[in-house]
Design an enzyme around this catalytic site. Structure first.
Site, PDB file in Angstrom:
ATOM      1  N   GLY A   1       9.872  16.367  34.785  1.00 44.27           N
ATOM      2  CA  GLY A   1       8.701  17.243  34.767  1.00 44.27           C
ATOM      3  C   GLY A   1       8.196  17.497  33.354  1.00 44.27           C
TER       4      GLY A   1
ATOM      5  CG  HIS B   1      17.891  15.666  -0.022  1.00 45.97           C
ATOM      6  ND1 HIS B   1      17.512  16.743   0.763  1.00 45.97           N
ATOM      7  CD2 HIS B   1      17.007  15.592  -1.043  1.00 45.97           C
ATOM      8  CE1 HIS B   1      16.447  17.307   0.210  1.00 45.97           C
ATOM      9  NE2 HIS B   1      16.110  16.630  -0.887  1.00 45.97           N
TER      10      HIS B   1
HETATM   11  P1  NAD Z   1      16.293  17.578  37.061  1.00 43.92           P
HETATM   12  O1  NAD Z   1      17.522  17.894  37.803  1.00 43.92           O
HETATM   13  O2  NAD Z   1      16.366  17.295  35.616  1.00 43.92           O
HETATM   14  O3  NAD Z   1      15.246  18.765  37.205  1.00 43.92           O
HETATM   15  C1  NAD Z   1      14.852  19.246  38.438  1.00 43.92           C
HETATM   16  C2  NAD Z   1      14.294  20.627  38.217  1.00 43.92           C
HETATM   17  O4  NAD Z   1      13.674  21.032  39.413  1.00 43.92           O
HETATM   18  C3  NAD Z   1      15.367  21.660  37.882  1.00 43.92           C
HETATM   19  O5  NAD Z   1      14.963  22.416  36.773  1.00 43.92           O
HETATM   20  C4  NAD Z   1      15.457  22.488  39.147  1.00 43.92           C
HETATM   21  O6  NAD Z   1      15.825  23.826  38.907  1.00 43.92           O
HETATM   22  C5  NAD Z   1      14.027  22.377  39.658  1.00 43.92           C
HETATM   23  N1  NAD Z   1      13.890  22.602  41.095  1.00 43.92           N
HETATM   24  C6  NAD Z   1      14.735  22.226  42.082  1.00 43.92           C
HETATM   25  N2  NAD Z   1      14.248  22.643  43.272  1.00 43.92           N
HETATM   26  C7  NAD Z   1      13.084  23.282  43.027  1.00 43.92           C
HETATM   27  C8  NAD Z   1      12.119  23.936  43.834  1.00 43.92           C
HETATM   28  N3  NAD Z   1      12.285  24.017  45.143  1.00 43.92           N
HETATM   29  N4  NAD Z   1      11.030  24.483  43.247  1.00 43.92           N
HETATM   30  C9  NAD Z   1      10.870  24.406  41.899  1.00 43.92           C
HETATM   31  N5  NAD Z   1      11.758  23.816  41.085  1.00 43.92           N
HETATM   32  C10 NAD Z   1      12.839  23.259  41.643  1.00 43.92           C
HETATM   33  O7  NAD Z   1      15.616  16.371  37.878  1.00 43.92           O
HETATM   34  P2  NAD Z   1      14.392  15.429  37.510  1.00 43.92           P
HETATM   35  O8  NAD Z   1      13.628  15.973  36.375  1.00 43.92           O
HETATM   36  O9  NAD Z   1      13.704  15.154  38.797  1.00 43.92           O
HETATM   37  O10 NAD Z   1      15.132  14.121  37.045  1.00 43.92           O
HETATM   38  C11 NAD Z   1      16.013  13.417  37.941  1.00 43.92           C
HETATM   39  C12 NAD Z   1      17.143  12.786  37.201  1.00 43.92           C
HETATM   40  O11 NAD Z   1      16.668  11.750  36.367  1.00 43.92           O
HETATM   41  C13 NAD Z   1      17.872  13.784  36.334  1.00 43.92           C
HETATM   42  O12 NAD Z   1      19.181  13.899  36.826  1.00 43.92           O
HETATM   43  C14 NAD Z   1      17.890  13.201  34.969  1.00 43.92           C
HETATM   44  O13 NAD Z   1      19.187  13.135  34.465  1.00 43.92           O
HETATM   45  C15 NAD Z   1      17.318  11.808  35.117  1.00 43.92           C
HETATM   46  N6  NAD Z   1      16.345  11.629  34.027  1.00 43.92           N
HETATM   47  C16 NAD Z   1      16.827  11.603  32.752  1.00 43.92           C
HETATM   48  C17 NAD Z   1      15.949  11.503  31.705  1.00 43.92           C
HETATM   49  C18 NAD Z   1      16.489  11.494  30.327  1.00 43.92           C
HETATM   50  O14 NAD Z   1      17.678  11.276  30.143  1.00 43.92           O
HETATM   51  N7  NAD Z   1      15.667  11.702  29.300  1.00 43.92           N
HETATM   52  C19 NAD Z   1      14.582  11.467  31.919  1.00 43.92           C
HETATM   53  C20 NAD Z   1      14.127  11.530  33.232  1.00 43.92           C
HETATM   54  C21 NAD Z   1      15.033  11.606  34.279  1.00 43.92           C
END
Ligand code: NAD
Ligand code: FAD
Length: 466
Positions: free
Chosen positions: A185, A444
């Site tokens: 997100g 540095h």
């Molecule tokens: P995430 O678990 O990072 O975030 C999901 C978010 O949605 C959480 O903050 C959660 O509290 C919220 N949420 C859950 N249910 C909800 C609801 N009903 N209403 C509102 N908010 C709600 O998952 P993601 O962002 O979908 O990413 C999925 C996976 O992909 C993650 O596990 C992540 O590790 C991986 N990913 C990693 C990277 C990276 O390493 N930079 C980048 C993108 C994705």
């Protein structure tokens, strides 16, 4: 029928790295991928394309907002050619996935394109252009994950979308409503905010990136708010409806009031689910838990002794580098070695700008575990390097054991901290104390000096430059 020492199902970072390591160790190896390109989620619709769009949109934002302060003037308006930006992203993906074809060839790994499913514990049927069956003494399941959603949401892939569609839109949204203030997100929300969209992030928990250190959530919220992203935390989404080009999201806030958001796109980013559809696990007798994760022991072996599972399809962080380490672990285990992964030392990174990076325990986790710790923090704005580049947001925070001074957790927000976190991983792998880091020379001017300063602050509360 072709016979293999190892068959790997799924060609993401877990699967293709497992295949390479198996081949390096002398095993006859096959890899099975249901899509036409190798590389899995990460290379095709994950890590690589999202970073390409983050980089492109960052260049645009710099040109519009920051070039002037560096004394660079652009006559006329700076414009986004969104079609070209998406095409470039696809070019980066194509180049990267072709690289995996090369690596498979170099390591003499047989590649099968088609859906793999178990006939029994040693035979895999591949439904590709033709149907064929192979025999494998060992199988590594690396089938990854797919976006998850909420029970009342219908992902139409046009206006109500997941990250996969958000990486290939044909227009810049006017107002993107993002459900879930996690990694996806925030990364993709920032891309579209930079490109001019209004972005509203609706998060269920009381802070964004809720599994990371609280100080990181606070800093990133502050910076992204400055960038114009709107945050609605402690909001429980209850409905998402689409009428034509309009999407309405309904949520309930902390005061139990109903709030509605209207936009033209809704990105659903509430996590991902392990993916085993079509694999016919039951034919091999492999067990999954109630969350759909394949159950494994410490050697990543399933309940069927010749079948292993790695990456997003098992427990733990859904990260490419975690999947890779697990691929190597299984290959080396099969070769009779005794590999080990320290899951506490798998770093987590959010590639927004400023970047966010962490390793080890957060302050919240240490408090909950009742571990006495010291904390040293140093702001990026106090570094000459940050002032030179203009990247003054963020900090480095080091948490160390109150008695032994061993580093227990390192949490950063700032320019290039995705790269900087490796210093912390290395230090913790060798069980360094904060003082060890503080006594190492850091070039540095670099952003890395913030690590040294935070270590000085944790050790004896004596940073030099603040
Ligand atoms: P995430 O678990 O990072 O975030 C999901 C978010 O949605 C959480 O903050 C959660 O509290 C919220 N949420 C859950 N249910 C909800 C609801 N009903 N209403 C509102 N908010 C709600 O998952 P993601 O962002 O979908 O990413 C999925 C996976 O992909 C993650 O596990 C992540 O590790 C991986 N990913 C990693 C990277 C990276 O390493 N930079 C980048 C993108 C994705
Ligand atoms: P996957 O990469 O999901 O690969 C599984 C493969 O198996 C797929 O190609 C699939 O088609 C194939 N498959 C499934 N079933 C079958 C079958 N029955 N037969 C044949 N093939 C099959 N992680 C990071 O560490 N850093 C990041 O910056 C990052 N950014 C991300 C951005 C986005 C938008 C997303 C969605 C994810 C991101 N991730 C990131 C997470 C990362 O992509 C995953 O953790 C990683 O891809 C998991 O690797 P894997 O090998 O377990 O599975």
């Amino acid at each position: 029928m072709s016979k293999y020492d190892v068959a790997v199902i799924g060609s993401g970072p877990g699967g293709y790295v497992a295949a390479i390591r198996c081949a390096q160790l002398g095993m006859k190896t096959a890899i099975i991928e249901k899509y036409n390109t190798l590389g899995g989620t990460c290379l095709n619709v994950g890590c690589i394309p999202s970073k390409a769009l983050l980089d492109s949109s960052h260049h645009y934002e710099d040109a519009v907002k920051h070039f002037e302060e560096h004394g660079i003037e652009i006559p006329g308006e700076v414009k986004v050619n969104f079609k070209k930006m998406i095409e470039r992203k696809q070019g980066v993906v194509d180049q990267t996935t072709k690289g995996i074809d090369f690596l498979m060839g170099k390591n003499k790994i047989d590649v099968y394109h088609g859906l793999g499913s178990f006939k029994d514990a040693t035979h895999i049927e591949i439904a590709g252009e033709k149907k064929e069956t192979i025999e494998a003494a060992h199988t590594i399941i690396a089938t990854g994950s797919k976006p998850s959603t909420l029970p009342f949401i219908t992902i139409d892939k046009e206006r109500i979308i997941t990250s996969t569609e958000a990486l290939s839109l044909t227009e810049i949204p006017k107002h993107m409503i993002v459900i879930g203030g996690g990694v996806i997100g925030l990364e993709l929300g920032q891309v579209y905010r930079r490109l001019g969209a209004e972005v509203s992030v609706v998060e269920y928990m009381d802070r964004i990136i809720p599994t990371m250190d609280g100080a990181q959530s606070k800093e990133l919220t502050k910076v992204m708010k400055k960038q114009g992203v709107k945050f609605y935390v402690s909001h429980k989404v209850s409905a998402v409806e689409r009428k034509g080009k309009e999407v309405t999201v309904t949520a309930t806030n902390k005061k139990d009031q109903e709030v509605t958001f209207t936009g033209d796109y809704c990105l659903v980013s509430v996590g991902r689910r392990p993916y085993t559809d079509g694999l016919k696990l039951e034919n091999a007798g492999v067990k999954a838990n109630e969350r759909g994760q394949i159950e494994v022991n410490d050697h990543l072996q399933t309940n069927v002794s010749n079948i292993y599972a790695i990456g997003d399809v098992i427990r733990g962080a859904m990260l490419a580098h975690k999947a890779e380490e697990e691929g190597v672990l299984v290959a080396e285990t099969l070769a009779g070695q005794k590999p080990h992964i320290d899951y506490n030392l798998i770093p987590g990174v959010v590639y927004t700008w400023p970047e966010v990076a962490s390793v080890g325990k957060t302050e919240e986790q240490l408090k909950e575990a009742g571990i006495a710790y010291k904390s040293g923090q140093f702001p990026m704005r106090a570094l000459g390097r940050s002032r030179a580049s203009g990247d003054t947001d963020g900090f480095v925070k080091i948490l160390s054991d109150a008695t032994t001074d061993e580093v227990l957790g390192v949490h950063m927000v700032g320019a290039r901290v995705a790269d900087l976190i490796t210093e912390a991983v290395t230090a913790m792998e060798f069980r360094a104390s904060a003082e060890d880091i503080a006594r190492m020379s850091h070039a540095h001017p670099t952003y890395a000096e913030a690590v040294k300063e935070a270590a000085l602050a944790a050790t004896e509360d004596r940073p030099l430059h603040i």
